[in-house]
Design a protein around this motif. Structure first.
Motif, short mmCIF file in Angstrom:
data_model
loop_
_atom_site.label_atom_id
_atom_site.label_comp_id
_atom_site.label_asym_id
_atom_site.label_seq_id
_atom_site.Cartn_x
_atom_site.Cartn_y
_atom_site.Cartn_z
N TYR A 104 -18.16 9.28 30.46
CA TYR A 104 -18.97 8.15 30.95
C TYR A 104 -18.73 7.93 32.44
O TYR A 104 -19.64 7.56 33.17
CB TYR A 104 -18.69 6.90 30.08
N GLY A 105 -17.48 8.22 32.86
CA GLY A 105 -17.19 8.24 34.29
C GLY A 105 -18.01 9.34 34.95
O GLY A 105 -18.60 9.15 36.02
N ARG A 106 -18.08 10.49 34.28
CA ARG A 106 -18.86 11.62 34.81
C ARG A 106 -20.34 11.25 34.92
O ARG A 106 -20.97 11.47 35.95
CB ARG A 106 -18.67 12.84 33.89
N ALA A 107 -20.88 10.68 33.84
CA ALA A 107 -22.31 10.29 33.86
C ALA A 107 -22.56 9.30 34.99
O ALA A 107 -23.59 9.38 35.70
CB ALA A 107 -22.69 9.67 32.52
N SER A 108 -21.64 8.38 35.20
CA SER A 108 -21.82 7.34 36.23
C SER A 108 -21.85 7.96 37.62
O SER A 108 -22.71 7.63 38.44
CB SER A 108 -20.66 6.34 36.18
N ILE A 109 -20.89 8.84 37.88
CA ILE A 109 -20.80 9.42 39.23
C ILE A 109 -22.00 10.34 39.49
O ILE A 109 -22.56 10.37 40.60
CB ILE A 109 -19.44 10.14 39.41
N ILE A 110 -22.45 11.05 38.47
CA ILE A 110 -23.65 11.88 38.64
C ILE A 110 -24.86 10.96 38.88
O ILE A 110 -25.71 11.24 39.73
CB ILE A 110 -23.87 12.81 37.42
N ALA A 111 -24.92 9.83 38.16
CA ALA A 111 -26.03 8.88 38.36
C ALA A 111 -26.02 8.35 39.79
O ALA A 111 -27.09 8.18 40.40
CB ALA A 111 -25.92 7.72 37.37
N ASP A 112 -24.84 8.12 40.34
CA ASP A 112 -24.75 7.64 41.72
C ASP A 112 -25.35 8.68 42.67
O ASP A 112 -26.10 8.35 43.60
CB ASP A 112 -23.27 7.38 42.07
N TYR A 113 -25.03 9.95 42.41
CA TYR A 113 -25.58 11.04 43.24
C TYR A 113 -27.10 11.11 43.11
O TYR A 113 -27.84 11.21 44.10
CB TYR A 113 -24.92 12.36 42.83
N LEU A 114 -27.59 11.03 41.87
CA LEU A 114 -29.04 11.13 41.64
C LEU A 114 -29.78 9.94 42.28
O LEU A 114 -30.84 10.12 42.89
CB LEU A 114 -29.34 11.18 40.14
N LYS A 115 -29.19 8.77 42.13
CA LYS A 115 -29.83 7.55 42.68
C LYS A 115 -30.07 7.73 44.19
O LYS A 115 -31.12 7.36 44.71
CB LYS A 115 -28.90 6.36 42.43
N GLN A 116 -29.09 8.35 44.84
CA GLN A 116 -29.20 8.49 46.29
C GLN A 116 -30.08 9.67 46.70
O GLN A 116 -30.89 9.56 47.61
CB GLN A 116 -27.79 8.68 46.86
N TYR A 117 -29.95 10.81 46.01
CA TYR A 117 -30.61 12.03 46.48
C TYR A 117 -31.79 12.50 45.62
O TYR A 117 -32.63 13.24 46.10
CB TYR A 117 -29.60 13.18 46.60
N SER A 133 -11.92 15.07 39.09
CA SER A 133 -12.89 16.16 39.19
C SER A 133 -14.33 15.63 39.10
O SER A 133 -15.26 16.23 39.63
CB SER A 133 -12.65 17.23 38.12
N ASN A 134 -14.50 14.47 38.44
CA ASN A 134 -15.85 13.90 38.37
C ASN A 134 -16.36 13.54 39.77
O ASN A 134 -17.56 13.60 40.04
CB ASN A 134 -15.86 12.66 37.47
N GLU A 135 -15.43 13.19 40.65
CA GLU A 135 -15.84 12.84 42.03
C GLU A 135 -16.37 14.08 42.77
O GLU A 135 -17.20 13.95 43.68
CB GLU A 135 -14.67 12.22 42.79
N VAL A 136 -15.87 15.24 42.39
CA VAL A 136 -16.40 16.49 42.99
C VAL A 136 -17.86 16.66 42.56
O VAL A 136 -18.72 17.05 43.35
CB VAL A 136 -15.54 17.71 42.55
N LEU A 137 -18.14 16.33 41.30
CA LEU A 137 -19.50 16.50 40.78
C LEU A 137 -20.51 15.60 41.51
O LEU A 137 -21.65 15.98 41.72
CB LEU A 137 -19.55 16.19 39.27
N GLY A 138 -20.04 14.44 41.92
CA GLY A 138 -20.92 13.52 42.64
C GLY A 138 -20.97 13.80 44.12
O GLY A 138 -21.69 13.10 44.85
N GLY A 139 -20.20 14.77 44.59
CA GLY A 139 -20.16 15.06 46.02
C GLY A 139 -19.32 14.05 46.80
O GLY A 139 -19.40 13.97 48.01
#
Ligand SMILES: Cc1cc2nc3c(=O)[nH]c(=O)nc-3n(C[C@H](O)[C@H](O)[C@H](O)COP(=O)(O)OP(=O)(O)OC[C@H]3O[C@@H](n4cnc5c(N)ncnc54)[C@H](O)[C@@H]3O)c2cc1C
Length: 431
Positions: A196-209, A75-81
């Motif tokens: 921490y997986g969640r924070a990482s995947i959200i960070a990946d999204y933020l870094k890009q967008y 589900s964390n992958e959904v959060l990162g798009g």
């Protein structure tokens, strides 16, 4: 694990311990033994299927309150798009082909003496053996100003589905330069590496967008699962430890434990200094306990979780009731879907044996947890367990954790393994 492997692993081992003899007469209608399962998640759906696979003469009824199951895992992958919410949605049709009767209703009562379960619709289900796998509930009282209705606006998303979709929407709507705050409760909670997986995947999204934005993790403890591996990856991918880091992590000693939420101000107040943290998107994960029906059925002890016989998963408080998955005290096993799936197979086998009046053999159990830190950066931890005396013990050397000096190729491969693990596990549960 298929039936053949399951039997191969368990057969040939010394039989010792509990003999479960059913004294309850079979169903007056069909003459068959009856197993009722409450909760069609990673644990319950697997158990229902594997009882039928092991002994198709047993009637199995699965009581699940929702028509569809959304996995927390991935589900964390959904959060990162990285994937859409439909890719983590599963139906119960697959179980029907094994002859599992699926009832969509909420179990509202368990009578251990009369061996029956009642549902919200007023129906009663009699059992020879009952399996309870309700997952978790939240200790709302531990955070002032946070409750079930506030969680509809400030999601925990620690059960998957509508809250996962809501949190994703909030992240998409957030301005560049915004602050996402994830709060991590005291242990134990479902899936220790999950935040921490969640924070990482959200960070990946933020870094890009939204590269001017940040993820802040407020932690109720001093350390966290696989911390060295996460921090190494955060340094590499998100500038952790520098002024421009996308991720910040505050342990308890730096004011990390959330004790109050002001939903209007979008503010969080923390121990030990009463600090105020204002965010644009808040993800508050409260402290946890066993799912509500476990309390109704008198299956929990003072810890808020269910004590069990670790060979058969039978309750220590009531005979002929078994608890598996997150609600059970199965330490050192983690509260994880893979663990719940493994426990479900052991429990199913124990029940099939007990209903034949046979002894349960000492089981082997497994667990594997993957965390994605970037799209090409995964880490994992895996373990195998056996029984020593009456206790589940980790088998030294039989599992492993991703190495600190893993190559970029290995990190990339772990992402592929994770996606294939997800496919295999969900197929084993629902397929
Ligand atoms: C963000 C996140 C990431 C995760 N990632 C991983 C991972 O990578 N790997 C992993 O192994 N695990 C992971 N997990 C953990 C995993 O999701 C849980 O450990 C697992 O789902 C537990 O299974 P369960 O059967 O105990 O509970 P659940 O899967 O939650 O199932 C409980 C079911 O019971 C039903 N239910 C509850 N009460 C009733 C009732 N009274 N009547 C009828 N139905 C009822 C619920 O609707 C639900 O369908 C993650 C968790 C989170 C939150």
């Amino acid at each position: 694990m298929n039936r053949r492997n399951f039997i191969k692993i368990t057969a040939g081992m010394t039989a010792a311990g509990i003999t479960g003899c059913s004294t309850v007469p079979p169903s007056p209608v069909t003459g068959k033994k009856r197993v009722v399962v409450i909760g069609g998640g990673a644990g319950g759906a697997t158990a229902a299927k594997y009882i039928r696979k092991n002994d198709p003469s047993i009637e199995v009824t699965l009581i699940e309150q929702n028509k569809h199951y959304y996995t927390c895992f991935m589900s964390n992958e959904v959060l990162g798009g990285w994937r859409n919410v439909d890719s983590i949605k599963f139906s119960y049709e697959g179980l029907e082909k094994y002859g599992v009767k699926v009832v969509h209703n909420r179990a509202t009562g368990i009578d251990p003496d009369k061996k029956k379960v009642t549902t919200q619709s007023g129906k009663t289900f009699h059992y020879d053996r009952l399996i309870v796998s309700p997952g978790i509930d939240f200790k709302w009282e531990t955070i002032e100003g946070y409750n079930e209705s506030v969680a509809e606006k400030i999601p925990h998303a620690w059960n998957s589905g509508s809250q996962t979709a809501l949190l994703r929407k909030q992240l998409e709507a957030m301005k560049d330069g915004g602050r996402v705050i994830i709060t991590v409760p005291r242990r134990p909670f479902r899936c220790h590496p999950g935040p921490y997986g969640r924070a990482s995947i959200i960070a990946d999204y933020l870094k890009q967008y939204k590269p001017k934005s940040k993820v802040i993790i407020l932690e109720a403890s001093e350390k966290f699962a696989q911390q060295k591996l996460f921090i190494q990856a955060w340094k590499k991918l998100y500038g952790y430890g520098t002024d421009h880091s996308i991720i910040e992590w505050l342990p308890f000693s730096e004011g990390g434990e959330v004790i109050r939420v002001d939903a209007k101000k979008k503010a969080l107040y923390t121990e030990p200094f009463e600090d105020q943290h204002v965010g644009d998107v808040l993800n508050v994960i409260p402290q946890q306990k066993a799912g509500k029906i476990a309390f109704i059925g008198d299956l929990v002890d003072e810890t808020g979780w269910c004590p069990i016989n670790q060979r058969t998963f039978e309750s220590e408080r009531h005979t002929d009731i078994h608890i598996i998955g997150d609600a059970a005290i199965a330490s050192p096993m983690a509260r994880a879907a893979n663990a719940a799936n493994s426990q479900a197979k052991v429990c199913a086998f124990a029940i099939v044996k007990a209903l034949k009046g046979e002894e349960m053999v000492p089981p082997f159990l497994i667990n594997a947890c993957y965390s994605m830190i970037g799209k090409e950066y995964g880490i994992s931890v895996a373990a195998v367990y056996h029984l020593e005396g009456d206790k589940i013990k980790w088998i030294r050397g039989a599992g492993g954790i991703s190495p600190m000096d893993g190559s970029p190729e290995l990190r990339k491969r772990e992402v592929l393994y994770a996606h294939s693990w997800f496919k295999n596990l969900t197929n084993d549960i629902f397929g």
